[in-house]
Design a protein around this motif. Structure first.
Motif, PDB file in Angstrom:
ATOM      1  N   ARG A   1      37.677  36.441  36.150  1.00 51.42           N
ATOM      2  CA  ARG A   1      38.691  35.628  36.823  1.00 51.42           C
ATOM      3  C   ARG A   1      40.039  35.665  36.112  1.00 51.42           C
ATOM      4  NH1 ARG A   1      34.919  32.635  34.329  1.00 51.42           N
ATOM      5  NH2 ARG A   1      35.535  31.084  32.758  1.00 51.42           N
ATOM      6  N   GLY A   2      40.032  35.860  34.816  1.00 50.81           N
ATOM      7  CA  GLY A   2      41.291  35.868  34.080  1.00 50.81           C
ATOM      8  C   GLY A   2      42.001  37.203  34.067  1.00 50.81           C
ATOM      9  N   THR A   3      41.339  38.253  34.533  1.00 45.84           N
ATOM     10  CA  THR A   3      41.927  39.598  34.454  1.00 45.84           C
ATOM     11  C   THR A   3      42.056  40.297  35.800  1.00 45.84           C
ATOM     12  OG1 THR A   3      39.737  40.571  34.026  1.00 45.84           O
ATOM     13  CG2 THR A   3      41.065  39.942  32.113  1.00 45.84           C
ATOM     14  N   MET A   4      41.243  39.919  36.777  1.00 46.53           N
ATOM     15  CA  MET A   4      41.198  40.719  38.014  1.00 46.53           C
ATOM     16  C   MET A   4      42.476  40.610  38.835  1.00 46.53           C
ATOM     17  SD  MET A   4      38.686  38.519  40.466  1.00 46.53           S
ATOM     18  CE  MET A   4      39.160  36.863  40.966  1.00 46.53           C
ATOM     19  N   LEU A   5      43.283  39.559  38.618  1.00 43.18           N
ATOM     20  CA  LEU A   5      44.533  39.421  39.361  1.00 43.18           C
ATOM     21  C   LEU A   5      45.743  39.846  38.527  1.00 43.18           C
ATOM     22  CD1 LEU A   5      44.031  36.014  41.243  1.00 43.18           C
ATOM     23  CD2 LEU A   5      43.495  38.328  42.021  1.00 43.18           C
ATOM     24  N   GLU A   6      45.496  40.537  37.416  1.00 43.63           N
ATOM     25  CA  GLU A   6      46.605  40.981  36.572  1.00 43.63           C
ATOM     26  C   GLU A   6      47.297  42.216  37.128  1.00 43.63           C
ATOM     27  OE1 GLU A   6      45.085  41.479  32.639  1.00 43.63           O
ATOM     28  OE2 GLU A   6      45.240  39.329  32.162  1.00 43.63           O
ATOM     29  N   SER A   7      46.569  43.003  37.931  1.00 40.32           N
ATOM     30  CA  SER A   7      47.162  44.198  38.529  1.00 40.32           C
ATOM     31  C   SER A   7      46.344  44.598  39.742  1.00 40.32           C
ATOM     32  CB  SER A   7      47.190  45.358  37.525  1.00 40.32           C
ATOM     33  OG  SER A   7      45.859  45.815  37.263  1.00 40.32           O
ATOM     34  N   VAL A   8      46.942  45.415  40.594  1.00 42.74           N
ATOM     35  CA  VAL A   8      46.218  45.921  41.760  1.00 42.74           C
ATOM     36  C   VAL A   8      45.033  46.763  41.307  1.00 42.74           C
ATOM     37  CG1 VAL A   8      46.370  47.375  43.820  1.00 42.74           C
ATOM     38  CG2 VAL A   8      48.277  45.878  43.211  1.00 42.74           C
ATOM     39  N   ASP A   9      45.234  47.593  40.292  1.00 38.82           N
ATOM     40  CA  ASP A   9      44.148  48.445  39.806  1.00 38.82           C
ATOM     41  C   ASP A   9      42.974  47.618  39.295  1.00 38.82           C
ATOM     42  OD1 ASP A   9      45.539  50.717  40.430  1.00 38.82           O
ATOM     43  OD2 ASP A   9      46.270  51.077  38.395  1.00 38.82           O
ATOM     44  N   ALA A  10      43.269  46.545  38.569  1.00 47.66           N
ATOM     45  CA  ALA A  10      42.191  45.698  38.051  1.00 47.66           C
ATOM     46  C   ALA A  10      41.404  45.080  39.191  1.00 47.66           C
ATOM     47  CB  ALA A  10      42.766  44.604  37.151  1.00 47.66           C
TER      48      ALA A  10
END
Length: 300
Positions: free
Chosen positions: A244-253
């Motif tokens: 949850r803390g990383t998946m919205l950091e970039s489109v690729d993530a």
């Protein structure tokens, strides 16, 4: 397998203080469904603004044209099937048949005791849920319903003319326990999970394994009643997974996250609209890029 992307908008903004804009933006960005939580208050937002789900969805229905709308989730904590059915029938009419009812057994949050009742045990919550959902199904599909149950009663309750969507608006049943999963298999048009709380702070691999096990329980329940797996949507509320803390950091993530969960069999992923200075803080620009670009990149 096709994948839908939806969002959940927590009801923390006044309608004239950005609330309307959020729902209209969700439609403009192309989300399949925009959901909201149905609580009286919730967690860290308890002492701040928090608006009612049904009025919010009614306003959203009037302010949008095509996006689906729904709760994620409603529970018996402070709802009664008779009054809820009337509200849902009316909301389905106002929206032109765009409403999905996300429904779960509830938990030990603030609204579990807000009406002055003692906090229910897990068993009682499951017992209530097992009565609540079938009764709600009847109330939304039959012209007049009388029911005298252990927890709920209805006396010649009428919901005329019924839902715009026939035979009723779809249920998205949130459940991971055996009884709830059976309810999802028998009465749900969708099944919802937020993952396994035991691994919310675990690794992505542990989360995937837990979700795979939950999916297996659903598939078993479907087989037992002779229902094809393709006839029920599988929905993941993503905001409690280890990523949850990383998946919205970039489109690729996000594409990487979405691809792994699509392989498990999920057909809809739900991401939280960003809320600054909260557990759901995220970059608004990246959120919008995910909404408009991620699925196309996933299928490329």
């Amino acid at each position: 397998m096709s994948l839908r992307l939806s969002t959940v908008i927590l009801p923390v903004r006044g309608w004239h203080e950005g609330g309307r804009d959020q729902w209209q933006r969700a439609e403009r960005l192309g989300f399949h469904t925009a959901y909201t939580y149905d609580h009286l208050s919730w967690r860290t937002f308890r002492d701040g603004p928090w608006f009612g789900a049904v009025p919010t969805l009614t306003a959203a229905a009037a302010a949008t044209e095509s996006i689906r709308l729904g709760t994620l989730v409603t529970s018996p904590n402070f709802r009664h099937p008779v009054t809820l059915a009337k509200d849902l029938m009316t909301l389905d009419d106002i929206s032109g048949g765009r409403v999905t009812l996300g429904i779960g057994a509830g938990g030990n949050g603030f609204d579990a005791v807000a009406l002055g009742q003692e906090q229910w045990s897990p068993r009682e919550r499951a017992d209530r849920f097992a009565e609540f959902v079938p009764l709600l199904d009847r109330l939304l599909t039959e012209g007049a319903v009388t029911h005298h149950g252990t927890f709920y009663s209805a006396e010649e309750a009428r919901n005329i003319p019924g839902c715009v969507q026939r035979p009723r608006l779809p249920f998205a049943v949130a459940a991971t326990g055996p009884r709830g999963v059976k309810l999802a298999a028998s009465l749900g048009q969708a099944w919802v999970t937020a993952g396994d709380p035991k691994v919310f702070e675990g690794t992505p691999e542990q989360s995937l394994e837990a979700l795979r096990a939950q999916m297996g329980k659903l598939e078993k329940a479907l087989v037992e009643i002779g229902r094809e797996s393709e006839t029920i949507e599988k929905v993941l509320l993503t905001g409690f997974t280890p990523e949850r803390g990383t998946m919205l950091e970039s489109v690729d993530a996000f594409v990487d996250f979405a691809g792994r969960h699509r392989e498990l069999g999920f057909t809809e992923l739900v991401i939280h609209a960003p809320i600054p200075d909260s557990d759901f803080a995220a970059d608004e620009a990246v959120f919008e890029r995910i909404a408009t670009e991620a699925l196309a990149q996933l299928d490329a």
